[in-house]
Design a protein around this motif. Structure first.
Motif, PDB file in Angstrom:
ATOM      1  N   THR A  59      65.563  40.901  88.294  1.00  0.00           N
ATOM      2  CA  THR A  59      66.759  40.993  87.442  1.00  0.00           C
ATOM      3  C   THR A  59      68.001  40.436  88.146  1.00  0.00           C
ATOM      4  OG1 THR A  59      67.105  43.253  88.248  1.00  0.00           O
ATOM      5  CG2 THR A  59      65.909  43.012  86.180  1.00  0.00           C
ATOM      6  N   ASP A  60      67.825  39.802  89.303  1.00  0.00           N
ATOM      7  CA  ASP A  60      68.951  39.275  90.083  1.00  0.00           C
ATOM      8  C   ASP A  60      70.013  40.371  90.275  1.00  0.00           C
ATOM      9  OD1 ASP A  60      70.668  37.646  91.477  1.00  0.00           O
ATOM     10  OD2 ASP A  60      71.371  36.529  89.727  1.00  0.00           O
ATOM     11  N   ALA A  61      69.537  41.573  90.641  1.00  0.00           N
ATOM     12  CA  ALA A  61      70.474  42.694  90.831  1.00  0.00           C
ATOM     13  C   ALA A  61      71.315  42.448  92.085  1.00  0.00           C
ATOM     14  CB  ALA A  61      69.692  43.989  90.976  1.00  0.00           C
ATOM     15  N   LYS A  62      72.604  42.713  91.958  1.00  0.00           N
ATOM     16  CA  LYS A  62      73.504  42.527  93.106  1.00  0.00           C
ATOM     17  C   LYS A  62      73.635  43.878  93.811  1.00  0.00           C
ATOM     18  CE  LYS A  62      74.272  38.331  91.522  1.00  0.00           C
ATOM     19  NZ  LYS A  62      73.511  37.185  92.049  1.00  0.00           N
ATOM     20  N   VAL A  63      72.655  44.218  94.606  1.00  0.00           N
ATOM     21  CA  VAL A  63      72.656  45.503  95.308  1.00  0.00           C
ATOM     22  C   VAL A  63      72.540  45.245  96.814  1.00  0.00           C
ATOM     23  CG1 VAL A  63      71.808  47.068  93.497  1.00  0.00           C
ATOM     24  CG2 VAL A  63      70.195  45.701  94.775  1.00  0.00           C
ATOM     25  N   ALA A  64      73.313  46.019  97.573  1.00  0.00           N
ATOM     26  CA  ALA A  64      73.455  45.751  99.005  1.00  0.00           C
ATOM     27  C   ALA A  64      72.118  45.735  99.770  1.00  0.00           C
ATOM     28  CB  ALA A  64      74.434  46.741  99.626  1.00  0.00           C
ATOM     29  N   PRO A  65      71.199  46.708  99.552  1.00  0.00           N
ATOM     30  CA  PRO A  65      69.973  46.670 100.373  1.00  0.00           C
ATOM     31  C   PRO A  65      69.148  45.405 100.143  1.00  0.00           C
ATOM     32  CG  PRO A  65      69.924  48.520  98.795  1.00  0.00           C
ATOM     33  CD  PRO A  65      71.286  47.921  98.727  1.00  0.00           C
ATOM     34  N   GLU A 123      68.569  52.948 101.960  1.00  0.00           N
ATOM     35  CA  GLU A 123      69.476  52.791 100.810  1.00  0.00           C
ATOM     36  C   GLU A 123      68.688  52.567  99.518  1.00  0.00           C
ATOM     37  OE1 GLU A 123      73.015  50.666 103.434  1.00  0.00           O
ATOM     38  OE2 GLU A 123      72.323  49.671 101.614  1.00  0.00           O
ATOM     39  N   THR A 124      67.590  51.830  99.639  1.00  0.00           N
ATOM     40  CA  THR A 124      66.742  51.578  98.460  1.00  0.00           C
ATOM     41  C   THR A 124      66.177  52.906  97.942  1.00  0.00           C
ATOM     42  OG1 THR A 124      66.164  49.400  99.301  1.00  0.00           O
ATOM     43  CG2 THR A 124      64.707  50.304  97.631  1.00  0.00           C
ATOM     44  N   ALA A 125      65.704  53.733  98.865  1.00  0.00           N
ATOM     45  CA  ALA A 125      65.129  55.031  98.480  1.00  0.00           C
ATOM     46  C   ALA A 125      66.200  55.914  97.836  1.00  0.00           C
ATOM     47  CB  ALA A 125      64.533  55.719  99.699  1.00  0.00           C
ATOM     48  N   GLN A 126      67.427  55.788  98.324  1.00  0.00           N
ATOM     49  CA  GLN A 126      68.519  56.592  97.761  1.00  0.00           C
ATOM     50  C   GLN A 126      68.855  56.149  96.331  1.00  0.00           C
ATOM     51  OE1 GLN A 126      71.962  56.327 100.213  1.00  0.00           O
ATOM     52  NE2 GLN A 126      72.047  58.519 100.575  1.00  0.00           N
ATOM     53  N   LEU A 127      68.836  54.814  96.132  1.00  0.00           N
ATOM     54  CA  LEU A 127      69.205  54.275  94.820  1.00  0.00           C
ATOM     55  C   LEU A 127      68.078  54.433  93.801  1.00  0.00           C
ATOM     56  CD1 LEU A 127      71.021  50.999  95.990  1.00  0.00           C
ATOM     57  CD2 LEU A 127      72.074  52.963  94.853  1.00  0.00           C
ATOM     58  N   ALA A 128      66.822  54.459  94.294  1.00  0.00           N
ATOM     59  CA  ALA A 128      65.672  54.551  93.391  1.00  0.00           C
ATOM     60  C   ALA A 128      64.685  55.572  93.939  1.00  0.00           C
ATOM     61  CB  ALA A 128      65.020  53.181  93.250  1.00  0.00           C
ATOM     62  N   PRO A 129      65.047  56.856  93.860  1.00  0.00           N
ATOM     63  CA  PRO A 129      64.173  57.872  94.461  1.00  0.00           C
ATOM     64  C   PRO A 129      62.794  57.878  93.797  1.00  0.00           C
ATOM     65  CG  PRO A 129      66.193  58.845  93.466  1.00  0.00           C
ATOM     66  CD  PRO A 129      66.232  57.384  93.213  1.00  0.00           C
ATOM     67  N   GLY A 130      61.790  57.988  94.623  1.00  0.00           N
ATOM     68  CA  GLY A 130      60.414  58.123  94.097  1.00  0.00           C
ATOM     69  C   GLY A 130      59.744  56.798  93.795  1.00  0.00           C
ATOM     70  N   VAL A 131      60.486  55.702  93.842  1.00  0.00           N
ATOM     71  CA  VAL A 131      59.861  54.396  93.568  1.00  0.00           C
ATOM     72  C   VAL A 131      59.528  53.751  94.918  1.00  0.00           C
ATOM     73  CG1 VAL A 131      60.167  52.141  92.461  1.00  0.00           C
ATOM     74  CG2 VAL A 131      61.389  54.153  91.560  1.00  0.00           C
TER      75      VAL A 131
END
Ligand SMILES: CSCCC(=O)C(=O)COP(=O)(O)O
Ligand SMILES: [Mg+2]
Length: 237
Positions: free
Chosen positions: A78-84, A58-66
């Motif tokens: 950034t205290d991001a509220k993201v599921a992965p 899921e991380t790769a999907q949300l931030a491709p290439g990082v």
């Protein structure tokens, strides 16, 4: 201000965690640093754990290439509220709770009030950005014991973000509740606004210890017994 004339007495109470049932500092000064310190080793040690595999996909999907580790660090910064991220933090905390390194200390009024509400027949549920697993851990390992049996349902980012009204509609629909019967308690005004748009009753919990920023439009209580008084619910011991 007491109960809105015309609003039914709540039959369900949906509760935020951070800043509502326990101090913001526990999440930001204990849980988040714990996860940050343990995440790199966890990614190696549990690389074949399906939760890790899915979170990294899921991380790769949300931030491709990082690179995943870098992206997870950015999200933590950034205290991001993201599921992965929330799934992986939950796994880190699991180790900490089981090893006795983490124990949640709920505000003193929380357990007596929730017990009184449950005894009066109310349904209690949790909605947090923390994963369902993390919610069960935080309430499973408290100074007050395992209090998970108080709750009938645990909602996390699978229903959507807490500042989106669609998330509250999804919760009500999934649980088979009537929106107007549900009282949502949170310290964050944007969450209350989203819940209110979905037809829920709302009350801000502004704990003096948390320095909560009070809104002007919603009823505000400094504790759960105060909220109980505003909404005609039992106050507990
Ligand atoms: C399950 S406790 C950890 C809570 C958490 O991870 C978090 O980010 C809190 O965010 P919220 O939007 O629920 O205040
Ligand atoms: Mg909160």
């Amino acid at each position: 201000m007491t109960q809105n004339p015309g609003s039914p007495t709540p039959r369900v109470v949906l509760l935020d965690i951070e800043g509502t049932t326990l101090p913001v500092a526990f999440v930001h000064k204990v849980l988040f640093p714990y996860a940050r310190a343990h995440l790199p080793a966890l990614l190696v040690q549990q690389h074949d754990n399906p939760v890790v595999v899915q979170a990294l996909a899921e991380t790769a999907q949300l931030a491709p290439g990082v690179p995943a580790a870098e992206q997870l660090e950015r999200w933590m910064d950034t205290d991001a509220k993201v599921a992965p991220l929330k799934s992986l933090q939950g796994l880190c905390w699991e180790q900490g709770y089981r090893q006795g390194e983490l124990v949640a200390d709920l505000y003193a009024d929380v357990v007596p009030t929730l017990q009184a509400w449950k005894a009066a027949g109310l349904t209690l549920a949790v909605y947090s950005s923390g994963s369902e697993a993390a919610q069960k851990l935080i309430y499973g390992y408290t100074e007050q014991g395992d209090v998970t049996p108080l709750f009938s349902a645990f909602f996390d980012l699978k229903v959507g973000g807490k500042r989106e009204s669609a998330s509250y509609r999804a919760i009500v629909q999934q649980a088979g509740w009537v929106a107007a019967d549900v009282l949502f308690l949170s310290d964050v005004v944007a969450e209350l606004e989203a819940a209110e748009q979905a037809g829920l009753q709302v009350c801000q919990i502004a704990r003096p210890e948390d320095g909560t920023v009070c809104g002007v439009r919603h009823r505000v209580a400094a504790s759960l017994p105060q909220a109980a008084r505003l909404f005609g619910l039992p106050e507990g011991a």
